[in-house]
Design a protein around this motif. Structure first.
Motif, PDB file in Angstrom:
ATOM      1  N   ARG A 127      37.487  32.436  34.489  1.00 22.02           N
ATOM      2  CA  ARG A 127      36.206  32.739  34.131  1.00 22.02           C
ATOM      3  C   ARG A 127      35.268  31.641  33.686  1.00 22.02           C
ATOM      4  NH1 ARG A 127      39.471  37.077  31.823  1.00 22.02           N
ATOM      5  NH2 ARG A 127      39.799  36.005  30.008  1.00 22.02           N
ATOM      6  N   SER A 128      35.713  30.692  33.329  1.00 23.64           N
ATOM      7  CA  SER A 128      34.790  29.320  32.922  1.00 23.64           C
ATOM      8  C   SER A 128      34.434  28.842  34.280  1.00 23.64           C
ATOM      9  CB  SER A 128      35.527  28.561  32.141  1.00 23.64           C
ATOM     10  OG  SER A 128      35.751  29.113  30.803  1.00 23.64           O
ATOM     11  N   VAL A 129      35.255  28.999  35.408  1.00 22.11           N
ATOM     12  CA  VAL A 129      34.852  28.206  36.569  1.00 22.11           C
ATOM     13  C   VAL A 129      33.564  29.015  37.421  1.00 22.11           C
ATOM     14  CG1 VAL A 129      35.855  27.609  38.827  1.00 22.11           C
ATOM     15  CG2 VAL A 129      37.222  26.952  36.954  1.00 22.11           C
ATOM     16  N   ALA A 130      34.008  30.271  37.183  1.00 17.64           N
ATOM     17  CA  ALA A 130      32.975  31.205  37.662  1.00 17.64           C
ATOM     18  C   ALA A 130      31.576  31.210  36.958  1.00 17.64           C
ATOM     19  CB  ALA A 130      33.445  32.955  37.601  1.00 17.64           C
ATOM     20  N   ALA A 131      31.843  30.857  36.028  1.00 18.23           N
ATOM     21  CA  ALA A 131      30.374  30.639  34.927  1.00 18.23           C
ATOM     22  C   ALA A 131      29.415  29.417  35.335  1.00 18.23           C
ATOM     23  CB  ALA A 131      30.726  30.766  33.457  1.00 18.23           C
ATOM     24  N   ALA A 132      30.517  28.477  35.830  1.00 18.41           N
ATOM     25  CA  ALA A 132      29.720  27.109  36.118  1.00 18.41           C
ATOM     26  C   ALA A 132      29.044  27.245  37.480  1.00 18.41           C
ATOM     27  CB  ALA A 132      31.159  25.907  36.262  1.00 18.41           C
ATOM     28  N   THR A 133      27.805  27.653  37.278  1.00 20.99           N
ATOM     29  CA  THR A 133      26.858  28.020  38.572  1.00 20.99           C
ATOM     30  C   THR A 133      25.988  26.796  39.229  1.00 20.99           C
ATOM     31  OG1 THR A 133      25.269  29.156  37.398  1.00 20.99           O
ATOM     32  CG2 THR A 133      27.323  30.300  38.154  1.00 20.99           C
ATOM     33  N   THR A 134      25.873  25.758  38.547  1.00 22.41           N
ATOM     34  CA  THR A 134      24.981  24.724  38.857  1.00 22.41           C
ATOM     35  C   THR A 134      25.725  23.292  39.078  1.00 22.41           C
ATOM     36  OG1 THR A 134      24.587  23.889  36.570  1.00 22.41           O
ATOM     37  CG2 THR A 134      23.439  25.708  37.540  1.00 22.41           C
ATOM     38  N   PRO A 135      25.223  22.367  39.710  1.00 24.27           N
ATOM     39  CA  PRO A 135      26.024  21.123  40.051  1.00 24.27           C
ATOM     40  C   PRO A 135      26.389  20.404  38.704  1.00 24.27           C
ATOM     41  CG  PRO A 135      24.007  21.388  41.747  1.00 24.27           C
ATOM     42  CD  PRO A 135      24.200  22.357  40.698  1.00 24.27           C
ATOM     43  N   ALA A 136      25.207  20.385  37.755  1.00 25.62           N
ATOM     44  CA  ALA A 136      25.749  19.941  36.378  1.00 25.62           C
ATOM     45  C   ALA A 136      26.827  20.512  35.567  1.00 25.62           C
ATOM     46  CB  ALA A 136      24.205  19.737  35.471  1.00 25.62           C
ATOM     47  N   THR A 137      26.947  21.716  35.809  1.00 28.85           N
ATOM     48  CA  THR A 137      27.790  22.502  35.011  1.00 28.85           C
ATOM     49  C   THR A 137      28.934  22.393  35.480  1.00 28.85           C
ATOM     50  OG1 THR A 137      26.246  24.238  34.373  1.00 28.85           O
ATOM     51  CG2 THR A 137      28.215  24.748  34.053  1.00 28.85           C
ATOM     52  N   ARG A 182      29.660  28.578  26.372  1.00 33.20           N
ATOM     53  CA  ARG A 182      29.764  29.306  25.333  1.00 33.20           C
ATOM     54  C   ARG A 182      29.994  30.851  25.522  1.00 33.20           C
ATOM     55  NH1 ARG A 182      25.357  26.441  23.226  1.00 33.20           N
ATOM     56  NH2 ARG A 182      26.610  24.954  22.318  1.00 33.20           N
ATOM     57  N   GLY A 183      30.796  31.172  24.547  1.00 32.92           N
ATOM     58  CA  GLY A 183      31.138  32.650  24.848  1.00 32.92           C
ATOM     59  C   GLY A 183      32.573  32.828  25.623  1.00 32.92           C
ATOM     60  N   GLN A 184      32.874  31.974  26.320  1.00 34.65           N
ATOM     61  CA  GLN A 184      33.910  31.929  27.219  1.00 34.65           C
ATOM     62  C   GLN A 184      35.232  31.719  26.421  1.00 34.65           C
ATOM     63  OE1 GLN A 184      34.103  32.674  30.710  1.00 34.65           O
ATOM     64  NE2 GLN A 184      31.949  33.011  30.656  1.00 34.65           N
ATOM     65  N   ASP A 185      36.355  32.419  26.787  1.00 38.68           N
ATOM     66  CA  ASP A 185      37.661  31.967  25.969  1.00 38.68           C
ATOM     67  C   ASP A 185      37.700  30.490  26.455  1.00 38.68           C
ATOM     68  OD1 ASP A 185      38.202  34.474  25.190  1.00 38.68           O
ATOM     69  OD2 ASP A 185      38.930  35.308  27.097  1.00 38.68           O
ATOM     70  N   ALA A 186      37.603  30.007  27.700  1.00 41.76           N
ATOM     71  CA  ALA A 186      38.030  28.526  28.042  1.00 41.76           C
ATOM     72  C   ALA A 186      36.633  27.681  27.742  1.00 41.76           C
ATOM     73  CB  ALA A 186      38.620  28.396  29.419  1.00 41.76           C
ATOM     74  N   THR A 187      36.338  27.416  26.459  1.00 48.31           N
ATOM     75  CA  THR A 187      35.147  26.389  26.329  1.00 48.31           C
ATOM     76  C   THR A 187      35.629  25.216  26.715  1.00 48.31           C
ATOM     77  OG1 THR A 187      35.920  26.225  24.083  1.00 48.31           O
ATOM     78  CG2 THR A 187      34.465  28.054  24.136  1.00 48.31           C
TER      79      THR A 187
END
Length: 227
Positions: free
Chosen positions: A66-76, A167-172
């Motif tokens: 879920r955290s990987v899916a939330a990383a949608t930009t090159p920086a993130t 923020r808000g993810q289980d895997a911060t």
């Protein structure tokens, strides 16, 4: 209040609560004795003991996904790799400079410690550097990670900006960092000296990761594979 009263009371407590209550009582009676209110502390010769931390638990794959899916930009995506692969703290990520990247020798320096660049981090790093050049071609900011606010300055990006997407993810980012160090202890063996060398941990922290890894490995050996 007598020593027996204190012993009777603390027998009803466990773990951190017992530890904290004994510390508080000891401080209180030390103050009372110092000010002549009592002659002897009823907590004398009662050992507080070292607080035993709970066993650190690894993240489950779904939490990481879920955290990987939330990383949608090159920086993130790069930030995520720095935490999950290299166990970098948010502040350490924010203070990385362009000079900390040695692409020719595939090395990365985090908080003064040189680490090899794995294939994934290298790819994400190259993606970010290309995006950085295209988005802010004339920036004079030498920090690795910049944004719209810092591109026109020489300041580092804020911790809030770095950690906000997770923020808000289980895997911060912090939990991913902890998970990476715990994984190292479980894969390479619960050796605190190895952990201290790889991640620059102090002795106490390295021991905690080693103890947690040992407990998890023992638990896995006892339960055995699920059929």
């Amino acid at each position: 209040m007598t020593r027996d009263d204190v012993l009777t009371y603390v027998k009803t407590l466990h773990g951190r609560q017992r530890h904290d209550q004994l510390v508080a009582l000891r401080s209180l009676f030390t103050w009372a004795k110092r000010n002549g209110l009592i002659f002897r502390s009823p907590t004398s010769r009662i050992k507080v003991g070292q607080y035993e931390y709970a066993v650190l638990q690894p993240l489950v794959p779904a939490q990481v996904d879920r955290s990987v899916a939330a990383a949608t930009t090159p920086a993130t995506r790069l930030i995520l790799a720095l935490a999950a692969v290299h166990a970098a703290r948010v502040a350490q990520i924010g203070t990385l400079m362009l000079d900390d990247i040695d692409l020719g020798n595939r090395r990365l320096t985090i908080a003064g410690r040189v680490r090899p660049l794995d294939d994934l981090t290298l790819k994400l790093l190259l993606d970010w550097l290309e995006h950085r050049r295209n988005r802010w071609p004339n920036t004079a900011n030498l920090h690795l990670l910049i944004n719209n606010q810092t591109a026109n300055t020489t300041s580092r990006a804020s911790n809030h900006w770095i950690s906000a997407p997770m923020r808000g993810q289980d895997a911060t980012l912090e939990k991913l960092r902890v998970d990476r160090q715990l994984e190292e202890a479980m894969v390479k063996g619960p050796d605190p000296l190895h952990l201290a060398q790889v991640f620059g941990l102090d002795e106490k922290t390295a021991m905690r990761y080693a103890d947690s890894a040992r407990a998890l490995l023992e638990q896995a050996a006892e339960t055995g594979p699920v059929s």
